[in-house]
Design an enzyme around this catalytic site. Structure first.
Site, PDB file in Angstrom:
ATOM      1  N   PRO A   2      13.824 -12.870  58.930  1.00  0.00           N
ATOM      2  CA  PRO A   2      14.957 -12.865  58.028  1.00  0.00           C
ATOM      3  C   PRO A   2      16.181 -12.267  58.688  1.00  0.00           C
ATOM      4  CG  PRO A   2      13.182 -11.416  57.297  1.00  0.00           C
ATOM      5  CD  PRO A   2      12.961 -11.735  58.713  1.00  0.00           C
ATOM      6  N   GLU A   3      17.295 -12.895  58.421  1.00  0.00           N
ATOM      7  CA  GLU A   3      18.576 -12.380  58.858  1.00  0.00           C
ATOM      8  C   GLU A   3      19.319 -11.888  57.614  1.00  0.00           C
ATOM      9  OE1 GLU A   3      20.511 -15.135  61.536  1.00  0.00           O
ATOM     10  OE2 GLU A   3      18.624 -16.102  62.013  1.00  0.00           O
TER      11      GLU A   3
END
Length: 273
Positions: A2-3
DNA sequence: CACGAGACCTGTTCGC
DNA sequence: TGCGAACAGGTCTCGT
């Protein structure tokens, strides 16, 4: 995995609840089950369990790619790295293979930290500064202006792609959003940061903003085993699209390796010179 | 200071 | 079909 947009989506859902899941905010930690000690970075797992017991989740936020939970006395920081995920489950539902840490909460719900690759980390700290202090600015904060980005770019002599991935430069951008931001800005990933004209720096600022904001609006990207309902993966312009047409000019998207990371760009829109 | 390689992990996909 | 290689949204450490 995840960013910034994915972590933002997860934080928002935990903060306010979503669908059948209640909000994590306000819940009390009854007990903590550490099924795999590896992810607990600080303090040691036994102390971590004892310390969290009885504390309440007062607020859930995000800083860079960190999930920041303010508890009654401490901060609980979670970094999901490549394959981590945190989600609420009804208590008593069978655990999955990689549920490494389970917080048993009042009201019959469990918060689970799930992470097949075990790169993710968890910190329990009185003050989050020790972990968050080195992070660069939040790219969507009002203080992060085009002028500030331009000055930051000029003060370094780095290639754009690795620089965008550097969390001490700006916090929250990862491999997908770096490529998407550069594509929107029409800048080659191998351009040197101190070679950008002011107009190009402003384009990069807009590219970063647009990529992250669209990502958040679409609840992030859902790829592989980390399916969280977002659909940004269907709106990528460059990342993962080798050989497919650039949505802007139709040229074939090219794939190269930069700093050992896969990098996708349009050779027509994103010229090096 | 900037950069590349290697390490940390498991699961999935690719290529022969 | 099977099997090893390559690869995956991240970060840290070490060497040059």
């Amino acid at each position: 995995m995840p960013e910034l947009p994915e972590v933002e989506t997860i934080a928002r859902r935990l903060r306010t609840g979503c669908g059948g899941e209640p909000a994590l905010t306000g819940r009390e930690i009854l007990t903590v089950e550490v099924r795999h000690p590896k992810p607990i970075a600080v303090p040691d797992p036994e102390e971590a369990r004892a310390r969290m017991r009885g504390q309440r989740f007062l607020d859930i936020a995000r800083r860079g790619k960190f999930l920041v939970c303010r508890l009654t006395r401490d901060y609980l920081l979670i970094h999901l790295r490549m394959s981590g995920d945190v989600q609420l489950f009804p208590g008593g539902e069978p655990l999955r293979k990689h549920d490494h840490v389970v917080w048993h909460l009042d009201g019959g719900w469990d918060l689970r930290f799930h992470d097949p690759r075990r790169f993710g980390r968890i910190w329990i700290l009185e003050s989050p500064e020790r972990v968050l202090g080195a992070l660069g600015p939040e790219p969507l904060a009002p203080e992060f202006t085009p002028a500030r980005l331009e000055a930051m770019l000029r003060s370094r002599k780095r290639l754009l792609k690795p620089l965008l991935l550097d969390q001490t430069f700006v916090a929250g951008i990862g491999n997908i959003y770096a490529d998407e931001a550069l594509h929107r800005a029409r800048l080659h990933p191998l351009r040197r940061s101190d070679s950008l004209r002011p107009e190009e720096a402003a384009r990069l600022w807009r590219g970063i903003h647009a990529a992250l904001r669209v990502g958040i609006a679409r609840d992030g990207a859902s790829i592989d085993w980390v399916y969280r309902g977002g659909d940004f993966q269907n709106h990528l312009r460059a990342y993962g699209r080798e050989g497919e047409p650039c949505p802007k000019c139709g040229a074939r998207i090219r794939h190269i390796t930069v700093g050992q990371r896969s990098t996708y760009y349009c050779p027509q829109c994103q010229k090096k010179r």
